[in-house]
Design a protein around this motif. Structure first.
Motif, PDB file in Angstrom:
ATOM      1  N   HIS A  47      53.485  52.477  71.145  1.00 48.73           N
ATOM      2  CA  HIS A  47      52.870  51.628  70.332  1.00 48.73           C
ATOM      3  C   HIS A  47      52.413  50.152  71.393  1.00 48.73           C
ATOM      4  O   HIS A  47      51.517  49.634  71.425  1.00 48.73           O
ATOM      5  N   SER A  50      49.875  50.817  73.800  1.00 49.96           N
ATOM      6  CA  SER A  50      48.446  50.646  73.444  1.00 49.96           C
ATOM      7  C   SER A  50      48.038  49.444  73.152  1.00 49.96           C
ATOM      8  O   SER A  50      46.976  49.110  73.469  1.00 49.96           O
ATOM      9  N   ASP A  51      48.973  48.452  73.097  1.00 48.82           N
ATOM     10  CA  ASP A  51      48.916  46.886  73.245  1.00 48.82           C
ATOM     11  C   ASP A  51      48.533  46.616  74.444  1.00 48.82           C
ATOM     12  O   ASP A  51      47.739  45.873  74.734  1.00 48.82           O
ATOM     13  N   ALA A  54      44.909  47.590  74.840  1.00 47.99           N
ATOM     14  CA  ALA A  54      44.150  46.664  74.227  1.00 47.99           C
ATOM     15  C   ALA A  54      43.812  45.351  74.913  1.00 47.99           C
ATOM     16  O   ALA A  54      42.738  44.717  75.048  1.00 47.99           O
ATOM     17  N   SER A  85      37.529  51.915  74.300  1.00 44.16           N
ATOM     18  CA  SER A  85      38.320  51.817  73.028  1.00 44.16           C
ATOM     19  C   SER A  85      38.158  53.023  72.241  1.00 44.16           C
ATOM     20  O   SER A  85      39.381  53.419  71.874  1.00 44.16           O
ATOM     21  N   ASN A 129      56.868  40.504  72.623  1.00 46.91           N
ATOM     22  CA  ASN A 129      55.768  40.523  72.072  1.00 46.91           C
ATOM     23  C   ASN A 129      55.140  38.973  71.364  1.00 46.91           C
ATOM     24  O   ASN A 129      54.215  38.740  71.212  1.00 46.91           O
ATOM     25  N   GLY A 148      41.827  38.688  68.367  1.00 47.45           N
ATOM     26  CA  GLY A 148      42.511  40.409  68.149  1.00 47.45           C
ATOM     27  C   GLY A 148      43.448  40.372  69.059  1.00 47.45           C
ATOM     28  O   GLY A 148      44.535  41.141  68.442  1.00 47.45           O
ATOM     29  N   HIS A 152      47.287  41.647  67.427  1.00 44.50           N
ATOM     30  CA  HIS A 152      47.663  42.956  67.903  1.00 44.50           C
ATOM     31  C   HIS A 152      49.254  42.490  68.495  1.00 44.50           C
ATOM     32  O   HIS A 152      50.210  43.319  68.177  1.00 44.50           O
ATOM     33  N   ASP A 156      52.781  43.809  66.720  1.00 44.29           N
ATOM     34  CA  ASP A 156      53.572  44.550  67.486  1.00 44.29           C
ATOM     35  C   ASP A 156      55.329  44.044  67.627  1.00 44.29           C
ATOM     36  O   ASP A 156      56.393  44.649  67.601  1.00 44.29           O
ATOM     37  N   GLY A 193      46.142  51.751  62.104  1.00 50.65           N
ATOM     38  CA  GLY A 193      45.435  50.879  62.521  1.00 50.65           C
ATOM     39  C   GLY A 193      44.362  51.580  63.902  1.00 50.65           C
ATOM     40  O   GLY A 193      43.351  51.128  64.014  1.00 50.65           O
ATOM     41  N   THR A 194      44.667  52.763  64.561  1.00 49.34           N
ATOM     42  CA  THR A 194      43.847  53.515  65.589  1.00 49.34           C
ATOM     43  C   THR A 194      43.031  54.064  64.748  1.00 49.34           C
ATOM     44  O   THR A 194      41.868  54.360  65.451  1.00 49.34           O
TER      45      THR A 194
END
Length: 297
Positions: A47, A50-51, A54, A85, A129, A148, A152, A156, A193-194
């Protein structure tokens, strides 16, 4: 040709710090998760990864918007953020599906949990985070891209807090199932979310009308311009994940004349009401529109 630029001009350092901190933490969390066989830590590490992605995408979009256009890329490289994305969403969905399957298998076994290690590592994640989210909190009030990034990272921090709670519950009650259950919860949060990211990026890849922009409302807006009697061949699509474009043919009344004032009013309305910065509008007489509509259709 000139690229429109609406991103922040002084958040490059914030992106660099955020990406650096989270990249180091992902490596630490994944290592300890693998060492103590904690699915909760591994799920949270993915996770967090993924951030990082992002943040990289947000930074890349920020930088790509400043790349000069050329004869081969008349729109520049802004659309790359949409493709990135989509790719990120597909990889995340596959990874979370794999972790969910492993968690379900773990539920059938009575496996212990290195609770102290899990609590310490996840606790570090809460701090990192939260600090990263703080880097963007000021800009999030006026820039959607920064907002955003802020949301995010704030989310997290909450997910990492959930892993800490799982470790505390194990120390308190000795529940062996708490680690895989927390992994499933985290995976579900990420998938939800994904899935939105996957759906929206796929929609934009096929030149769908961006979310938040109503095609009929844009048509009505153009029709409200004095002298415009009809609109046809209206198209709205995304140049990037944060910039939209529109093209349309405006049919003018017989008493109206094609001039800069009409175009200026139309483009100003599009920018003010829909934040559409890139508009290409063709002015036509009713006689020409009759021929043009047949040709275009």
């Amino acid at each position: 040709m000139q690229a429109h630029n609406h991103g922040p001009t002084h958040y490059g350092k914030a992106f660099a710090i955020g990406i650096g901190l989270n990249s180091v933490f992902v490596a630490i969390e994944a290592w300890y998760g693998w060492q103590v066989q904690s699915l909760a830590l591994l799920a949270d590490a993915i996770h967090n990864l993924s951030d990082v992605g992002a943040l990289v995408l947000a930074w890349a979009a920020f930088a790509a918007a400043r790349l000069a256009t050329n004869r081969r890329h008349s729109y520049g490289w802004r659309r790359g953020s949409i493709l990135a994305s989509f790719t990120n969403a597909v990889i995340l969905l596959l990874a979370m599906g794999s972790l969910s399957w492993e968690a379900l298998q773990r539920l059938q076994a009575d496996a212990g949990m290195a609770a102290t290690t899990v609590i310490i590592v996840a606790g570090i994640g809460v701090v990192i985070n939260a600090v990263t989210a703080w880097l963007f909190v000021a800009g999030s009030k006026r820039d959607l891209n920064l907002r955003g990034a802020f949301l995010h990272m704030a989310a997290d921090a909450l997910v990492s807090l959930g892993v800490v709670i799982a470790g505390l519950l194990y120390l308190w009650q000795g529940w062996s199932w708490v680690d895989p259950v927390m992994s499933l919860i985290i995976a579900l949060v990420v998938i939800i979310g994904t899935w939105s990211l996957f759906r929206r990026s796929l929609h934009l890849l096929f030149d769908g009308v961006p979310e938040g922009v109503d095609l009929d409302a844009v048509r009505d807006c153009l029709l409200s311009v004095p002298g415009v009697v009809s609109v046809h061949d209206l198209h709205i699509w995304a140049l990037s994940t944060s910039e939209n474009a529109v093209t349309a043919h405006l049919v003018l009344a017989e008493t109206a004349s094609a001039d800069d004032a009409l175009l200026r009013q139309a483009t100003t309305l599009l920018e003010q009401r829909f934040d559409i910065q890139h508009a290409v509008l063709q002015q036509e007489s009713a006689a020409y529109a009759a021929v043009c509509s047949v040709a275009c259709n």
